[in-house]
Each structure stands twice: as structure tokens, then as C-alpha cells.
Write a protein that holds these residues in place. Structure first.
Motif, PDB file in Angstrom:
ATOM      1  N   ASP A 184      34.929 -54.515 -33.469  1.00 25.08           N
ATOM      2  CA  ASP A 184      35.780 -54.063 -34.563  1.00 25.08           C
ATOM      3  C   ASP A 184      35.633 -54.984 -35.777  1.00 25.08           C
ATOM      4  N   PRO A 185      35.160 -54.477 -36.933  1.00 27.09           N
ATOM      5  CA  PRO A 185      34.999 -55.335 -38.116  1.00 27.09           C
ATOM      6  C   PRO A 185      36.315 -55.850 -38.683  1.00 27.09           C
ATOM      7  N   ALA A 186      37.444 -55.272 -38.252  1.00 25.62           N
ATOM      8  CA  ALA A 186      38.743 -55.746 -38.738  1.00 25.62           C
ATOM      9  C   ALA A 186      39.116 -57.096 -38.142  1.00 25.62           C
ATOM     10  N   ASN A 187      38.448 -57.485 -37.052  1.00 20.31           N
ATOM     11  CA  ASN A 187      38.761 -58.758 -36.414  1.00 20.31           C
ATOM     12  C   ASN A 187      37.953 -59.890 -37.043  1.00 20.31           C
ATOM     13  N   ASN A 188      38.542 -61.066 -37.053  1.00 19.83           N
ATOM     14  CA  ASN A 188      37.907 -62.258 -37.599  1.00 19.83           C
ATOM     15  C   ASN A 188      37.262 -63.033 -36.458  1.00 19.83           C
ATOM     16  N   GLN A 189      35.932 -63.050 -36.406  1.00 17.34           N
ATOM     17  CA  GLN A 189      35.244 -63.723 -35.308  1.00 17.34           C
ATOM     18  C   GLN A 189      35.253 -65.237 -35.455  1.00 17.34           C
ATOM     19  N   ARG A 190      35.851 -65.743 -36.523  1.00 18.92           N
ATOM     20  CA  ARG A 190      35.999 -67.196 -36.655  1.00 18.92           C
ATOM     21  C   ARG A 190      37.253 -67.701 -35.953  1.00 18.92           C
ATOM     22  N   ASP A 191      38.051 -66.792 -35.396  1.00 19.11           N
ATOM     23  CA  ASP A 191      39.223 -67.214 -34.621  1.00 19.11           C
ATOM     24  C   ASP A 191      38.801 -68.190 -33.534  1.00 19.11           C
ATOM     25  N   LEU A 192      39.560 -69.260 -33.367  1.00 21.82           N
ATOM     26  CA  LEU A 192      39.303 -70.153 -32.244  1.00 21.82           C
ATOM     27  C   LEU A 192      39.797 -69.492 -30.964  1.00 21.82           C
ATOM     28  N   LEU A 193      39.015 -69.624 -29.905  1.00 21.92           N
ATOM     29  CA  LEU A 193      39.340 -69.023 -28.611  1.00 21.92           C
ATOM     30  C   LEU A 193      39.614 -70.127 -27.612  1.00 21.92           C
ATOM     31  N   ILE A 194      40.786 -70.080 -26.967  1.00 17.42           N
ATOM     32  CA  ILE A 194      41.156 -71.096 -25.995  1.00 17.42           C
ATOM     33  C   ILE A 194      41.739 -70.434 -24.758  1.00 17.42           C
ATOM     34  N   MET A 195      41.794 -71.200 -23.681  1.00 16.39           N
ATOM     35  CA  MET A 195      42.400 -70.752 -22.433  1.00 16.39           C
ATOM     36  C   MET A 195      43.615 -71.615 -22.144  1.00 16.39           C
ATOM     37  N   ILE A 196      44.659 -71.008 -21.591  1.00 16.44           N
ATOM     38  CA  ILE A 196      45.878 -71.761 -21.306  1.00 16.44           C
ATOM     39  C   ILE A 196      46.290 -71.555 -19.859  1.00 16.44           C
ATOM     40  N   LYS A 197      46.814 -72.582 -19.284  1.00 21.05           N
ATOM     41  CA  LYS A 197      47.348 -72.482 -17.926  1.00 21.05           C
ATOM     42  C   LYS A 197      48.747 -71.871 -18.003  1.00 21.05           C
ATOM     43  N   GLY A 198      48.926 -70.731 -17.350  1.00 22.62           N
ATOM     44  CA  GLY A 198      50.218 -70.061 -17.413  1.00 22.62           C
ATOM     45  C   GLY A 198      50.166 -68.863 -18.332  1.00 22.62           C
TER      46      GLY A 198
END
Length: 380
Positions: A122-136
Motif C-alpha cells: 500500500d503506497p499510503a504506508n510509510n516504509q520508513r516506520d521503525l519496526l520493533i517487537m515487544i514482549k507482551g
């Protein structure tokens, strides 16, 4: 007739899909959780501009809520997102988003590749968003009120960048997934629940990294120190602190390491099963509680040698541990792919297993850039 044509031209040329800023809901962060039965739950952290502008002086949160969290469940990201849209009076806008958080349970029970299809397509999304994982729960993370920043997403984004963890965008994640010779790794967070406040003011700890295999399943979690070393060996490090004990426990040396580099090449130039990885950095001595007089050239040479040996040893232990898990987060497969494509062709189909058989030795070469002069003369 000319006047009528002019009126028709003006009305037909108008922009019919334009949305005013006051008709938009600015999504700053998104959390994605597993909701059972193949369903996911998306939680959007949406800023309230009027409350942000009335925040207290200095950038901290105001007494009023500066954001809301709206959640919905669906069979994929698109469906859940559309259900969120039906709950609010403004159009969702994700192009200003800074952070996407996924729960560790989601990674275990869902196919992340399919889940990220919309975020990638989807071009509406910003692929520069940082992606992280969280416990919980990612949803609970979105509800957190940070004690210094107005939104927890903004706070965590700043924490990642300040600590040099700036190579973990959605775009980079998709590149790692598409590559044949490297595997993805994500920053791993934990909510600090030891605070006594009753109003959900918490801190989020950057506790390490999650190592993912080719199927994007978690193969292991690295702690903070292991993660710093792994990121350096993966070629993604920028800077890091390092404190080491001196010989026989006689004080400690604390450095700030900058200009982190790594180089990969065949150990003997012919045997593809033997790799040497060289890690380099510039070191600034910032705290010295030993008796070393660092104005003495002999002591400087001795410290450099000791620092190299210590880093080599720690790096080797960390590398060996990750290698036994299987995922090649260091990009050694990509090195083979570029430099030795014919040999790589025979190894790539089962690289997670073949990677375990590669003999990799670590060598450190640290350049002391600043040492200071405090401290007594070392007794021989």
C-alpha cells in the motif's frame, strides 16, 4: 454559451477527493497483536492535535490526554484497519507514523510475511516506520503514557535513534526477508512494570534483539550486550559503550566506540568453509578506575592489545551462540552470493543449516583515539 462553458470547466476541474487537515486522524504508532483463531488486532495510537499544542512547556505530556488508542480485529491488516476506520470520524492517515510494534506472540502464531503484505504494497504506508517487537501486548504499549514525551511511539522512536538503533525500518525488514543470504533481526522491547504510578506511566526498556529465521519465526532472543555485539558483526552498528574489567580485577576501563565496521573474507583465500570477520572501531576512553597512566605509550599499547583480545573473545562467543540457532543475521550468505556465486548456488537452498557448518573466526582491530592522562602509573 461561452459563459456556460466556463462555469462547467471550473466545476469539473475541482478536486473532489481533497481532505482538509481537520478531517484527518494522524496515526503516530500502530500495534499488532494476535487475537486467536487466525485473527489479528490492530491498535492505532492517534494524536489529538489540540491537546498536543496545549502541552506543558518543555515537551512533556500535558494534564489532558494527547492521544487516543482505537483497536479492531480482522483476518488481515486491511480488514482490521477498515474496522478501525468505521469507529472514528476522521480519515486515518499513516504517512506520518513513526513506529510499528508487533507482539512476540504474533510472530510465533502468524505468518508475518502475509501480515506485512499491505504494509509493503500500500503506497499510503510509510516504509520508513521503525519496526520493533515487544514482549507482551502491543496494544498495552500503545496505551502507555510516557513521563517525558507526549506519545509512547515518539518516545520509543527517539530512544532507538539515540541509541544507534536506526537500521530497523519496515523497508529494511522486507529487504532482509527477500534476501537469500541474510536473516532479519528486530529490536526487542519490554515494558517496565516496576514503577508505582497508578496512571499507566511506564518506561519501555530496550532489552535486546529478536533473531528470526527464513519463515520469520523467533529462533532466539539476544540480551542487550549480545545484541550490541551481533549488530556490530552484522554491519549495522553505529556506536556503543563498552566497559571492561582490567586484569585481576584492578579497576575498569570504559570506552565509547564509534565508526563501527566489519569486513568479511575467506580465511585462506581458497576454502569456502572458513571465514574471517574483522571488526573495527575507534575507541575513546571516558572512565579509568585502574592505576594505568595512559600518557605512557607502553600502557596505551598494552590497553589496545587487551581491548582487542577482549572484544574478539566476546564476539566469538556471541557469534557461535547465534550460529547454532541457524539464522544468518550477519549476511555471510550475501558475501558468498556476491563474491563466490557458484559455490553459493550449491548452498543457498538450505542456508540456515549450512550456515551452522561454516567456520568463522573473529578478529578485532580497535584504534585508540583518545585516552586522557588521569590515573597513576602502572606498577610493573
Amino acid at each position: 454559451m461561452a459563459g456556460l462553458s466556463f462555469i462547467l470547466l471550473i466545476t469539473s476541474a475541482g478536486c473532489t477527493d481533497f481532505v482538509e487537515p481537520n478531517q484527518l486522524a494522524f496515526v503516530i504508532g500502530s500495534g499488532i497483536d494476535y487475537a486467536g483463531d487466525g485473527m489479528i488486532e490492530i491498535s492505532h495510537q492517534i494524536a489529538i492535535p489540540s491537546k498536543l499544542s496545549g502541552s506543558s512547556q518543555g515537551g512533556g505530556p500535558s494534564d489532558s490526554e494527547s492521544f487516543i488508542v482505537v483497536s479492531a480485529k480482522g483476518r488481515n491488516v486491511f480488514e482490521a484497519n477498515e474496522k478501525v476506520q468505521r469507529k472514528i470520524s476522521r480519515r486515518l492517515m499513516t504517512s506520518h507514523r513513526t513506529l510499528v510494534v508487533i507482539s512476540d506472540e504474533l510472530a510465533e502464531k502468524m505468518d508475518l510475511n502475509k501480515m506485512f503484505d499491505k504494509l509493503n504494497r500500500d503506497p499510503a504506508n510509510n516504509q520508513r516506520d521503525l519496526l520493533i517487537m515487544i514482549k507482551g501486548s502491543a496494544k498495552e504499549f500503545m496505551k502507555i503514557k510516557h513521563p517525558l514525551e507526549q506519545l509512547s511511539s515518539i518516545a520509543t522512536n527517539k530512544e532507538l535513534l539515540i541509541n544507534g538503533w536506526n537500521h530497523y525500518s519496515i523497508r529494511q525488514f522486507m529487504i532482509d526477508y527477500a534476501a537469500e543470504g541474510t536473516r532479519a533481526v528486530l529490536p526487542f522491547l519490554q515494558i517496565d512494570n516496576n514503577r508505582e504510578e497508578k496512571d499507566k506511566v511506564h518506561l519501555v526498556l530496550l532489552s535486546g534483539y529478536a533473531v528470526l529465521n527464513k519463515q520469520l519465526k523467533i529462533k532466539g532472543i539476544l540480551n542487550d550486550s549480545e545484541g550490541d555485539r551481533a549488530v556490530w558483526m552484522a554491519g549495522r552498528g553505529t556506536f556503543q559503550p563498552l566497559t571492561i574489567p582490567w586484569k585481576e580485577g584492578n579497576g575498569r576501563l570504559s570506552f565509547r566506540l564509534t565508526h563501527l565496521e566489519r569486513q568479511i573474507h575467506l580465511a585462506n583465500g581458497k576454502n569456502h568453509g572458513n571465514i574471517q570477520m574483522t571488526v573495527k572501531a575507534q575507541a575513546y576512553l571516558l572512565d579509568n578506575t585502574t592505576e594505568l597512566d595512559m600518557s605512557n605509550v607502553n600502557n596505551m599499547v598494552m590497553v589496545k592489545k587487551y581491548l582487542d583480545e577482549r572484544i574478539q573473545k566476546d564476539m566469538q562467543v556471541t557469534f557461535n551462540s547465534i550460529q547454532q540457532w541457524g539464522p544468518d543475521i550477519f549476511g555471510i550468505g550475501e558475501y558468498y552470493h556476491r563474491k563466490h556465486p557458484y559455490w553459493w548456488k550449491s548452498q543457498r537452498d538450505d542456508w540456515d543449516e549450512n550456515f551452522k557448518k561454516i567456520n568463522v573466526s573473529i578478529k578485532a582491530n580497535i584504534l585508540l583515539r583518545s585516552t586522557g592522562t588521569s590515573g597513576g602509573q602502572l606498577n610493573d
